[in-house]
Design a protein around this motif. Sequence first.
Motif, PDB file in Angstrom:
ATOM      1  N   VAL A   1      -5.963 -11.971  -3.982  1.00 33.04           N
ATOM      2  CA  VAL A   1      -4.234 -11.063  -4.444  1.00 33.04           C
ATOM      3  C   VAL A   1      -4.038 -11.334  -3.308  1.00 33.04           C
ATOM      4  O   VAL A   1      -3.084 -10.823  -2.513  1.00 33.04           O
TER       5      VAL A   1
ATOM      6  N   THR B   1      -7.944  -6.711  -8.242  1.00 30.31           N
ATOM      7  CA  THR B   1      -6.506  -6.984  -9.171  1.00 30.31           C
ATOM      8  C   THR B   1      -6.483  -5.805  -9.932  1.00 30.31           C
ATOM      9  O   THR B   1      -5.407  -5.474  -9.907  1.00 30.31           O
TER      10      THR B   1
ATOM     11  N   CYS C   1      -1.757 -10.202 -10.847  1.00 30.87           N
ATOM     12  CA  CYS C   1      -1.948 -12.031 -10.328  1.00 30.87           C
ATOM     13  C   CYS C   1      -0.846 -12.751 -10.163  1.00 30.87           C
ATOM     14  O   CYS C   1      -1.314 -14.397 -10.108  1.00 30.87           O
TER      15      CYS C   1
END
Length: 610
Positions: free
Chosen positions: A193, A236, A257
Motif C-alpha cells: 500500500v 490492503t 490496490c
Amino acid sequence: MPGKPSHEDEISPGRTWRAEALGIAGLLAVAAYFLWVSWRKWPDPLIDFGRELYIPWRLAGGAVMYRDVDDFYGPLSQYINAGLFRAFGPGMMVLVAANLAVFAAICAFLYALVRRAWGAPAALLSTAVFITVFGFSQLSGVSNFNYATPYAHEATHGMLACAALLLVLYSWLERPARWHAPAAGLLFGVTAVLKPEIMLAAGVVTAAALGAALLAGARPGWRQAALWAAGAAAPTALFAAYFSLHVASGEAVAYSCRAWLNVVASTRYVSDPIQRRALGFDAPWAHLRVDALRTAGALALFGGAAGLAWLSARTRRAWAKFAALAAGIVVCGGCAWRLVDWMEVGRCLVGLVLAYVAHSALLIWRRRRAGASAAAQTRRLLFALLAATLMARMLLHGRVYQFGFYQAALAAVLVVAVLIGEVPWRLPLDRGARFVLVGIYLAVLWVGLWRLVWISRVGFDLKTVPVGEGRDLFYAYSARINPTGELVAETAAKLSQVPPGTLLVLPEGEMINYLARLPSPVAPFFFFSAATAGGREKEIVEQLKARPPTYVVVISRQLQDYGIDYYGQSYGQGKAIMDWLEANYGSAWTMGGNPIDPNERGTAILVRHG
C-alpha cells in the motif's frame, strides 16, 4: 596466508563499545550539521511536495483518497500524514518532524543491518555516507529528494518498511520464532500500500530469504505460511474495508490496490517519456555502454588500491607501508579528484551491486558444497538483493541525485560496507596492509563526499526567498536563479485574501492550493502528460464544467522533459482545458511574463466571467 581470518563469518574485527559509541555520536553530529545547513530549504515550491501537503490536508478535512484527491501511489502514507494533521494541525513542519523520526529509524536499522553483516566500522562509515549524500542534499535543480520533505512519502516510509523487513528476515534465518512469519508478512503487506518498486524489493528479498531457509534444510510449516499471508493481506484488506464505506466495493478494492495496479493494469504513467529516461530506456545501448565503462573504472580504482596494499604486505617494514599508503592516497585520491564525475557516480552502482550479488551467490554455493556455514554471506546477499532491486527503476541510468536519494542509497551503502568491512579481510593482507587499503579507500570516499557536499551546499546557499509562513515557511531559490518560488509565494499570498472558494492550478501546483487553503474542484493534481492523454483531458473538462472552480491560476512550468513545448499546445496536453478557460474566465491579476510562453516566467489568476 598472512592475515587470513580463522572464521570467515566474522571478517571484520570487533571494536570496543566505547569507540563505537563515539562513532555513533559522530553520526548524530553529521546529521545535525546537514540539518542545520539545509534547514527549511528542502521542498520545491511548485513540483511534487505541494501534493504531499495538499492531500493530507484534504483527507484530514474529510475528503476520500482517489475519489476526491488523486495520487500515483498507495494510500498508507497519505492517511498517516492526514492523521498527523488531524492531531497537530496542518503544517509543513509537522510532517518534517515526523519525517525526521522516520529518517532516524532508517539510519538505526541500516546501521544494525550493516553491523550484523560487515561489522561496526563498516556500519559507521556506510551510515555516514547515507546521511551525508542522501539525507538532506540539494544535488539537482528540483528539490524534494531528501528525507525531510520527500517528493513522495511512500518512498521514505517504504525504505523504513524494507529495512525493518530485512532485520526480521535476518532474525528468522538465524533463530526462527513464531512472531517472525506474521511480522514479515505484515511488513510486506505495508509495502503493498506504498509504491510498486518498494513492493517489488520487499518481495524479492522475502523470496530470497525463503530460498536460503530451504537450502539450509528448514521447512516452514503451513501455519507459518498462513500467518505470513494473513499479515501480508491485512493492510490492503483494512483499506478496502475503509474505502467500502465511501464507494462501491469494486472501487474500494481498486483503491486499496492502487500502489501496484497503476503498473500492471495500465501504461498510463510508465509510458511517459520522463519515465523512460529515468529507466535509461530512451537510449538503452548508450546508457549500457556508459554504465559498463563507469563500473570498469570503479573496479580499476578499487583494484589499484588493493594492489598497492598487496605490495605493502610483501614487507614488514613500517616505512614501506606508510609509503604505500601515501602513494595510494596521491594516486587513487588524485584519480578520484581529477577523473571521477561524482555527480554521475551512480552510473557504476548497478554494475557493482550485480557483481557483488553474483560473487555472494557463488561463495554461498561453495560453502554449501563444503558443508560450511554461509550465514554471514547470506545476510550480505539479502542486503545486496534489496539494494539491487531498489535500483530497478534506474536500471540503465543509475544516479545518486533525484530519485537516487532512496533508489540508489542502499547500493551506495553496500559498496562502502564491502570496501571497508569485507575486501580488506578477503585479501591475503597482514594488519598493516589492511590499514593501507582502508586508508586509501577512505581517501577516495572523502574526495567524493567533499565534492557532493560542496555541490549541495552551493544549492542551499542560493535559496533565500521565503515561501509560506509559520509552520509552512520554507526558502526557495532567489528570483535571479529561478523565479518560481517568488511566483508561488506572491500568488498564494494574493489568494489568501480572497473569499473562500475552489482553486484550479495549471498545469501543476498544489502547493498554491495548500498555502492558500483553497481546495481543487477535481481530483487530479496535475493536468498534462499521463493525466490528460488518452481522452482523459476531455473527462477533466466535463468535470470542470460540472464543478467550475472559483479561481484558476496558470503558472509557468517547464514541460520539455515530458515532450511538451508549452502547455496547451495540443489536445491531450492541455489545449481543451485552456480553450474552456478562454471561453469562461478572464484575467484578474498577473505577475511576471506570460505563463504559457516557455521563454517567460509568470503567473496569472483568472476568475469566471460575470
